[in-house]
Enzyme design. Structure first.
Site, PDB file in Angstrom:
ATOM      1  N   GLY A  55      22.801 -12.067  -5.195  1.00 36.12           N
ATOM      2  CA  GLY A  55      21.379 -11.913  -5.416  1.00 36.12           C
ATOM      3  C   GLY A  55      20.771 -13.174  -6.001  1.00 36.12           C
ATOM      4  O   GLY A  55      21.462 -14.000  -6.607  1.00 36.12           O
ATOM      5  N   SER A  56      19.454 -13.320  -5.854  1.00 33.67           N
ATOM      6  CA  SER A  56      18.748 -14.452  -6.462  1.00 33.67           C
ATOM      7  C   SER A  56      18.406 -14.126  -7.909  1.00 33.67           C
ATOM      8  O   SER A  56      18.563 -12.994  -8.352  1.00 33.67           O
ATOM      9  CB  SER A  56      17.479 -14.753  -5.665  1.00 33.67           C
ATOM     10  OG  SER A  56      17.825 -15.156  -4.365  1.00 33.67           O
ATOM     11  N   GLY A  57      17.940 -15.134  -8.632  1.00 35.14           N
ATOM     12  CA  GLY A  57      17.591 -14.936 -10.030  1.00 35.14           C
ATOM     13  C   GLY A  57      18.657 -15.450 -10.986  1.00 35.14           C
ATOM     14  O   GLY A  57      18.482 -15.371 -12.198  1.00 35.14           O
ATOM     15  N   HIS A  58      19.763 -15.952 -10.411  1.00 30.14           N
ATOM     16  CA  HIS A  58      20.866 -16.465 -11.231  1.00 30.14           C
ATOM     17  C   HIS A  58      20.949 -17.986 -11.192  1.00 30.14           C
ATOM     18  O   HIS A  58      21.958 -18.559 -11.597  1.00 30.14           O
ATOM     19  CB  HIS A  58      22.196 -15.902 -10.730  1.00 30.14           C
ATOM     20  CG  HIS A  58      22.290 -14.420 -10.749  1.00 30.14           C
ATOM     21  ND1 HIS A  58      22.211 -13.697 -11.913  1.00 30.14           N
ATOM     22  CD2 HIS A  58      22.453 -13.515  -9.745  1.00 30.14           C
ATOM     23  CE1 HIS A  58      22.331 -12.403 -11.622  1.00 30.14           C
ATOM     24  NE2 HIS A  58      22.459 -12.265 -10.324  1.00 30.14           N
ATOM     25  N   ASP A 111      27.619  -6.260  -2.544  1.00 34.35           N
ATOM     26  CA  ASP A 111      28.313  -7.414  -1.967  1.00 34.35           C
ATOM     27  C   ASP A 111      29.583  -6.968  -1.249  1.00 34.35           C
ATOM     28  O   ASP A 111      29.908  -7.471  -0.175  1.00 34.35           O
ATOM     29  CB  ASP A 111      28.631  -8.438  -3.059  1.00 34.35           C
ATOM     30  CG  ASP A 111      27.372  -9.046  -3.656  1.00 34.35           C
ATOM     31  OD1 ASP A 111      26.483  -9.430  -2.884  1.00 34.35           O
ATOM     32  OD2 ASP A 111      27.274  -9.121  -4.894  1.00 34.35           O
ATOM     33  N   HIS A 220      22.871  -8.624 -14.513  1.00 35.72           N
ATOM     34  CA  HIS A 220      21.656  -8.105 -13.879  1.00 35.72           C
ATOM     35  C   HIS A 220      20.896  -7.244 -14.859  1.00 35.72           C
ATOM     36  O   HIS A 220      20.184  -6.340 -14.473  1.00 35.72           O
ATOM     37  CB  HIS A 220      22.008  -7.292 -12.635  1.00 35.72           C
ATOM     38  CG  HIS A 220      22.878  -8.063 -11.711  1.00 35.72           C
ATOM     39  ND1 HIS A 220      24.244  -8.040 -11.790  1.00 35.72           N
ATOM     40  CD2 HIS A 220      22.554  -8.913 -10.723  1.00 35.72           C
ATOM     41  CE1 HIS A 220      24.734  -8.853 -10.867  1.00 35.72           C
ATOM     42  NE2 HIS A 220      23.731  -9.382 -10.217  1.00 35.72           N
TER      43      HIS A 220
END
Lengths: 332, 212
Positions: A55-58, A111, A220
């Protein structure tokens, strides 16, 4: 928190667009899929390709570890959400040089499913794919159920080792073996002091009361396993080292790589405050810090907090860790 | 009152999508209590996009395939592949069937459930969408076996879906992100079980208004 936003629905596409512009010396966008970032040096004929995704945001994870002798292609998901099977599949195809592709990713339900489906699709294309699933987060399950643990910042070491092994011309089973050894030798813990907010959701997805900390917090915003009173930086560092090393029975004199990452909103100077104590504590337990990494390596939007990852080293892992590599997130 | 035509029933998927989009904030809110709070956002995005690509003349088969394609290729997460497989296997089961009667619909749901179970690894009681889906389908099948007509079986399915959804409140999550919380996951609805209830309810309502 005030944000730099256009339409929240576009945030991932805009992040990827800006990232590819800023690091065009090292990375490019796949011509076939706007959610796949590919290294400028991939594919290479006869070399095992390294793929990850998440996921994005990391950021800088996951895209930031695309580069030379590191990750060859990254499948990009929505904020905190697994990439599609199609994106994983397109990433695999983008880096296949005929020697197979190692997909090195973290242990999350989405994932696991999407990689499983992508692997099936790649098999139809005749591409040999094998996987390593990172599970370094100590607090997410007991040691006896390690296969249930989440993958966190230890993934960076897994990518570094796997990428270096592939660069040495190793076969797919050898690359998988090295990456598996790297993650098996990693233990991580996160401590959260403040939550984060998905811009589209608009409010924090959990709360941390003033004066409290969450030990074992996930990447998350998964709430931690234990909520305690916030203590001094040294006491928190001591607790982090204790949790990580108590889970890992390392012989006296073992050399380790140490990674301290901020979760997004913790000032970098505080990471150094933690690191100063962490190294002293690690060495007080009879271990030797071979190579430290301190900074924002694997974040969670604007979460306040930090993670500690310790990887036990042997001669092979030391050589692979030090092997030349260049990416926006890590250069050795 | 025994069947619907496949042709022209594509809008049932649009009606389901409208409910999902309407509940975007609610689904994200319950997901945020024990997960990461993105369930509503991603579901609304996927179902909303699919809805825009479905037309009033579409068959239910085509509409479900359109939805599956969007979920699998554009949404990701864990709900992308789970619901993606579910709708794809349901569409594969229907194919060009002209009349969807009670038996066909039940077999279609069974195919969808098997698709979910193949890609995921959850069991009933793990606090997932299966806790809605499995008892709902059981209730549907046993209503039919007991002599109920299509509409009555759909009502039985709806009721069991809601009960199944609510049963997740008292469960401890065993799979997915919330599983790592153990006991702390108790006391909250599962977001997947909730959206699954919306989907099954949408099917029931959509079919009942079209029964001829």
């Amino acid at each position: 928190m005030q944000r730099f936003l256009n339409n929240p629905d576009d945030i991932v596409d805009e992040t990827v667009a800006g990232f590819v512009r800023a690091h065009r010396d090292l990375v490019r966008l796949s011509p076939d899929n706007a959610r796949v970032v590919v290294s400028q040096s991939a594919p290479q004929q006869g070399r095992v390709g390294i793929v990850t995704g998440g996921g994005s945001g990391h950021e800088p994870a996951f895209i930031g570890y695309t580069g030379r002798n590191l990750v060859d292609a990254v499948a990009v998901g929505e904020l905190f959400s697994s990439p599609t099977a199609k994106s994983f599949h397109d990433a695999i195809c983008a880096v296949d040089g005929g020697a197979g592709v190692a997909v090195l990713y973290g242990n999350y339900a989405g994932d696991n499913m999407n990689v499983k489906m992508a692997r099936k699709m790649a098999k139809k294309d005749g591409i040999d794919v094998d996987t390593v699933v990172a599970n370094d987060d100590v607090c997410s399950a007991p040691l006896a159920e390690r296969e249930k643990r989440r993958g966190v910042a230890g993934e960076i070491f897994m990518w570094k080792i796997g990428g270096a092994k592939a660069a040495s011309g190793a076969s797919l089973p050898e690359v998988i073996g090295a990456a598996q050894k790297a993650i098996d030798n990693c233990r991580s813990i996160g401590v959260g002091l403040g939550p984060c907010t998905l811009p589209q959701v608009g409010h924090p997805n959990f709360e941390i009361e003033p004066g409290k900390m969450e030990l074992g917090i996930g990447h998350h915003g998964e709430p931690g396993m234990r909520v305690e009173d916030l203590r001094t930086a040294n006491e928190v560092a001591d607790e982090m080292v204790k949790i990580v090393l108590d889970d890992h029975d390392l012989p006296d004199g073992t050399e380790v790589a140490v990674l301290v990452s901020g979760l997004g909103a913790t000032p970098v100077n505080e990471l150094y405050v933690l690191y100063d104590r962490i190294e002293q504590q690690i060495e007080a337990r009879g271990l030797k810090v071979y190579r430290p990494f301190v900074g924002n390596y694997f974040t969670s939007l604007e979460m306040v907090g930090a993670t500690l990852t310790v990887m036990a080293l042997d001669d092979e892992l030391k050589a692979l860790l030090d092997h030349d590599a260049a990416s926006p997130g890590l250069t050795t | 009152m025994t069947a619907i035509t496949n042709k022209g029933s594509g809008p049932i998927i649009q009606e389901i999508a409208a409910v999902i989009v309407e509940n975007k904030a609610y689904l994200s809110e319950i997901d945020g209590k024990i997960g990461d709070g993105d369930h509503g956002v991603n579901m609304a995005k996927g179902f909303g996009r699919a809805s825009d690509r479905i037309s009033a003349e579409d068959t239910l088969t085509d509409a479900m395939q359109t939805l599956s394609d969007v979920l699998m290729a554009e949404i990701g997460g864990s709900m992308g592949p789970l619901y993606g497989m579910m709708f794809s296997d349901m569409a594969d089961h229907l194919e060009d069937t002209d009349q969807i009667d009670a038996a066909v619909f039940g077999a279609m749901l069974r195919a969808g459930l098997e698709g979910v179970q193949e890609i995921g690894s959850a069991s009933v009681g793990d606090k997932t969408l299966l806790d809605t889906f499995v008892p709902a389908l059981e209730a549907y099948d046993s209503a039919l076996a007991g002599g109920a007509d299509f509409a009555a079986a759909l009502d039985a399915m709806k009721a069991a879906a809601a009960t199944g959804r609510d049963s997740t409140i008292d469960m401890v999550a065993k799979i997915g992100r919330s599983a790592r919380l153990g006991e702390r996951s108790r006391g909250v609805l599962d977001a997947g079980a909730t959206s699954c209830c919306m989907i099954l309810t949408g099917f029931a309502d959509g079919i009942k208004t079209r029964l001829t």
